[in-house]
Design a protein around this motif. Structure first.
Motif, PDB file in Angstrom:
ATOM      1  N   THR A 118      -0.149 -10.841   9.173  1.00 47.00           N
ATOM      2  CA  THR A 118      -1.275 -11.637   8.678  1.00 47.00           C
ATOM      3  C   THR A 118      -1.421 -12.977   9.378  1.00 47.00           C
ATOM      4  O   THR A 118      -2.026 -13.890   8.839  1.00 47.00           O
ATOM      5  CB  THR A 118      -1.256 -11.833   7.148  1.00 47.00           C
TER       6      THR A 118
ATOM      7  N   ARG B  53      -7.172  -5.803   9.705  1.00 49.38           N
ATOM      8  CA  ARG B  53      -6.632  -6.621  10.795  1.00 49.38           C
ATOM      9  C   ARG B  53      -7.236  -6.104  12.088  1.00 49.38           C
ATOM     10  O   ARG B  53      -6.936  -4.986  12.511  1.00 49.38           O
ATOM     11  CB  ARG B  53      -5.113  -6.528  10.844  1.00 49.38           C
TER      12      ARG B  53
ATOM     13  N   ARG C  20     -11.842  -5.871   3.394  1.00 53.95           N
ATOM     14  CA  ARG C  20     -11.733  -7.322   3.663  1.00 53.95           C
ATOM     15  C   ARG C  20     -10.384  -7.704   4.251  1.00 53.95           C
ATOM     16  O   ARG C  20     -10.242  -8.776   4.837  1.00 53.95           O
ATOM     17  CB  ARG C  20     -11.967  -8.118   2.383  1.00 53.95           C
ATOM     18  N   ASP C  21      -9.368  -6.862   4.104  1.00 55.15           N
ATOM     19  CA  ASP C  21      -8.043  -7.156   4.635  1.00 55.15           C
ATOM     20  C   ASP C  21      -7.784  -6.503   5.995  1.00 55.15           C
ATOM     21  O   ASP C  21      -6.665  -6.576   6.505  1.00 55.15           O
ATOM     22  CB  ASP C  21      -6.966  -6.696   3.642  1.00 55.15           C
TER      23      ASP C  21
END
Length: 106
Positions: free
Chosen positions: A94, A50, A47-48
């Motif tokens: 992020t 990039r 889910r993280d």
């Protein structure tokens, strides 16, 4: 930076699962599995993740669908090395990066 290369959507997913890169550059038009499907699968794995979508498609619908699928940024094709480095640095922090020529209309 360490670099891994995949030539199609399935390889991109497998390569992500194996290498877990900090940032993925992913074309929307890929053999076997399209970029949006690969993006969704990569985001299911992590889910993280990039993911910067590299695209020649300039329509808002494709970009909006990619954002909804978890894209962290967009680069137009062709793109400069400077733009590539800025996009990678932004999404690694992020932040979402959208190249100026790909800003949404409206």
């Amino acid at each position: 930076y360490e670099v891994s290369v995949a030539s199609d959507g399935l390889s991109a997913i497998d390569t992500y699962q194996t290498d877990r890169p900090d940032v993925v550059l992913l074309d929307l038009v890929l053999p076997d599995v399209d970029g949006l499907s690969a993006l969704s699968r990569i985001r299911e794995i992590d889910r993280d993740a990039r993911v910067v979508v590299v695209t020649g498609l300039l329509d808002d619908a494709a970009r909006l669908q990619a954002l909804r699928s978890g894209a962290s940024g967009f680069l137009p094709k062709p793109f400069s090395v400077d733009l590539l480095l800025r996009a990678v640095a932004a999404v690694k922090r992020t932040c979402v990066h959208v190249a100026p020529q790909l800003q949404f209309a409206g």
